[in-house]
Design a protein around this motif. Sequence first.
Motif, PDB file in Angstrom:
ATOM      1  N   PRO A 115       0.733  -1.335  -0.001  1.00  0.00           N
ATOM      2  CA  PRO A 115       0.075  -0.142  -0.157  1.00  0.00           C
ATOM      3  C   PRO A 115       0.698   1.285   0.003  1.00  0.00           C
ATOM      4  O   PRO A 115       1.910   1.197   0.832  1.00  0.00           O
ATOM      5  N   PRO A 116       0.440   2.350  -0.673  1.00  0.00           N
ATOM      6  CA  PRO A 116       1.120   3.517  -0.790  1.00  0.00           C
ATOM      7  C   PRO A 116       1.578   3.986   0.555  1.00  0.00           C
ATOM      8  O   PRO A 116       2.866   4.632   0.687  1.00  0.00           O
ATOM      9  N   ALA A 117       0.750   3.887   1.684  1.00  0.00           N
ATOM     10  CA  ALA A 117       1.168   4.479   2.934  1.00  0.00           C
ATOM     11  C   ALA A 117       2.503   3.582   3.525  1.00  0.00           C
ATOM     12  O   ALA A 117       3.009   4.383   4.574  1.00  0.00           O
ATOM     13  N   GLU A 118       2.644   2.530   3.185  1.00  0.00           N
ATOM     14  CA  GLU A 118       3.586   1.755   3.703  1.00  0.00           C
ATOM     15  C   GLU A 118       5.147   1.800   3.182  1.00  0.00           C
ATOM     16  O   GLU A 118       5.826   1.414   3.362  1.00  0.00           O
ATOM     17  N   ARG A 119       5.150   2.526   1.823  1.00  0.00           N
ATOM     18  CA  ARG A 119       6.311   2.500   0.872  1.00  0.00           C
ATOM     19  C   ARG A 119       7.443   3.142   1.497  1.00  0.00           C
ATOM     20  O   ARG A 119       8.379   2.894   1.339  1.00  0.00           O
ATOM     21  N   ALA A 120       7.275   4.307   2.225  1.00  0.00           N
ATOM     22  CA  ALA A 120       8.139   5.031   2.532  1.00  0.00           C
ATOM     23  C   ALA A 120       9.060   4.398   3.737  1.00  0.00           C
ATOM     24  O   ALA A 120      10.151   4.168   3.827  1.00  0.00           O
ATOM     25  N   ASP A 121       8.209   3.515   4.421  1.00  0.00           N
ATOM     26  CA  ASP A 121       9.060   2.843   5.604  1.00  0.00           C
ATOM     27  C   ASP A 121       9.771   1.559   4.893  1.00  0.00           C
ATOM     28  O   ASP A 121      10.562   1.542   5.370  1.00  0.00           O
ATOM     29  N   ARG A 122       8.968   1.009   4.004  1.00  0.00           N
ATOM     30  CA  ARG A 122       9.701  -0.119   3.245  1.00  0.00           C
ATOM     31  C   ARG A 122      11.214   0.415   2.679  1.00  0.00           C
ATOM     32  O   ARG A 122      12.185  -0.246   2.517  1.00  0.00           O
ATOM     33  N   LEU A 125      13.839   0.573   5.292  1.00  0.00           N
ATOM     34  CA  LEU A 125      14.427  -0.516   5.542  1.00  0.00           C
ATOM     35  C   LEU A 125      15.302  -1.344   4.643  1.00  0.00           C
ATOM     36  O   LEU A 125      16.377  -1.657   4.936  1.00  0.00           O
ATOM     37  N   LEU A 126      14.770  -1.334   3.312  1.00  0.00           N
ATOM     38  CA  LEU A 126      15.621  -1.616   2.200  1.00  0.00           C
ATOM     39  C   LEU A 126      16.760  -0.912   2.021  1.00  0.00           C
ATOM     40  O   LEU A 126      17.967  -1.313   1.508  1.00  0.00           O
ATOM     41  N   GLY A 127      16.637   0.274   2.155  1.00  0.00           N
ATOM     42  CA  GLY A 127      17.993   1.197   1.722  1.00  0.00           C
ATOM     43  C   GLY A 127      19.018   0.873   2.812  1.00  0.00           C
ATOM     44  O   GLY A 127      20.078   1.249   2.352  1.00  0.00           O
ATOM     45  N   ALA A 128      18.746   0.386   3.858  1.00  0.00           N
ATOM     46  CA  ALA A 128      19.664   0.243   5.052  1.00  0.00           C
ATOM     47  C   ALA A 128      20.455  -1.042   4.919  1.00  0.00           C
ATOM     48  O   ALA A 128      21.598  -1.345   5.466  1.00  0.00           O
ATOM     49  N   VAL A 129      19.957  -1.970   3.713  1.00  0.00           N
ATOM     50  CA  VAL A 129      20.619  -3.247   3.649  1.00  0.00           C
ATOM     51  C   VAL A 129      21.372  -3.263   2.266  1.00  0.00           C
ATOM     52  O   VAL A 129      20.889  -2.689   1.321  1.00  0.00           O
ATOM     53  N   ALA A 179      15.264  -7.626   5.904  1.00  0.00           N
ATOM     54  CA  ALA A 179      15.449  -6.059   6.288  1.00  0.00           C
ATOM     55  C   ALA A 179      14.930  -5.797   7.723  1.00  0.00           C
ATOM     56  O   ALA A 179      15.838  -4.718   8.504  1.00  0.00           O
ATOM     57  N   ARG A 180      14.048  -6.319   8.031  1.00  0.00           N
ATOM     58  CA  ARG A 180      13.419  -5.986   9.626  1.00  0.00           C
ATOM     59  C   ARG A 180      14.317  -6.534  10.598  1.00  0.00           C
ATOM     60  O   ARG A 180      14.763  -5.837  11.836  1.00  0.00           O
ATOM     61  N   LEU A 181      15.158  -7.598  10.298  1.00  0.00           N
ATOM     62  CA  LEU A 181      16.036  -8.382  10.925  1.00  0.00           C
ATOM     63  C   LEU A 181      17.311  -7.264  11.172  1.00  0.00           C
ATOM     64  O   LEU A 181      18.018  -7.378  12.194  1.00  0.00           O
ATOM     65  N   HIS A 182      17.608  -6.854  10.072  1.00  0.00           N
ATOM     66  CA  HIS A 182      18.827  -6.016  10.059  1.00  0.00           C
ATOM     67  C   HIS A 182      18.646  -4.803  10.843  1.00  0.00           C
ATOM     68  O   HIS A 182      19.441  -4.261  11.600  1.00  0.00           O
TER      69      HIS A 182
END
Length: 312
Positions: A115-122, A125-129, A179-182
């Motif tokens: 969903p668009p509302a979750e994209r920033a958070d994801r 998370l992905l950018g840190a891995v 990504a959440r584990l990271h």
Amino acid sequence: MPDEQFWSIGELAERAGATVKTVRFYSDRGLLPESARSGGGHRRYGPQALERLRLIRCLRALDLPLAQVQRVVEDAGGADRVLEDAVASRLRELGREVKAMRWREAALRLVGECPPAERADRLRLLGAVSTPPSTAPLARFWRGWLPPRMPARATAAFLEVAVPEPPDEPSPDQVLAFARLHAMTTAPCPAGRRPQPDVHRVGGADGASLLYAGLVEAFDLAGPHLRRARDPYPGEALDAYVAAYASAYGSRDTRTFRRLLATRLAAEPRLDRYWELTAVVRTPPSGVPEPTPGTADDWLRRALQRDNAAAA
């Protein structure tokens, strides 16, 4: 060699099906032997250069780096060995590249399908891995959690079961879980939190070695029961679990010890979220999650509670 067997750079290029620019490039780097020079100083090449050029183009078609190609064509005595090493090295590199591409594909699907509302958070998370993802942050987390000065062999054995390897062909859910584990393992510890639970600190370095070696054995024994979805029950796995703690504390496996152990374990902090995410990362294509140290520990704790209740 007769004059008619010498070729100009253009003639060599034509015979090899290459461009003059390509021939000049390899010649300038010393990869193509010159047989002679014309009266005007122009390069002349013979059959050996044609064979060498064809070999170079075949190796480059396999995407071997120029430095490795040069070692292959210049090492006449060990060309086969050099070529084998070069091919093996390139295969390893391609494996990493393919794994990275599959990770990126799953990550893009994860972002595109959420969903668009979750994209920033994801995206955060992905950018840190890293890509492909590294397990080093997870290993560092556990090295901080494990008792200090624990023997290297015991530490390595526990890390092997506690740190999940990213799958070669991840699903979007597995990418998100990793990504959440990271994020979990790289976040600062809340103020006042101790790195290890008290139950792991009593026996010192020697006790910790005995404890974690015994826990790994107990988790292995509990694994088949978890795979068959059997309810927790006293048996060989529980005996190994209790023996691990008893050895670490210099105690014996008695009924009193089992009651005290259950009480102490119930008071210790848990890493349930870590193991939930680990189970997702380790879920094979069949969809049946593999046991983790967390699920095994939970199964064994409940088996201990059932055993104590039956003996009460």
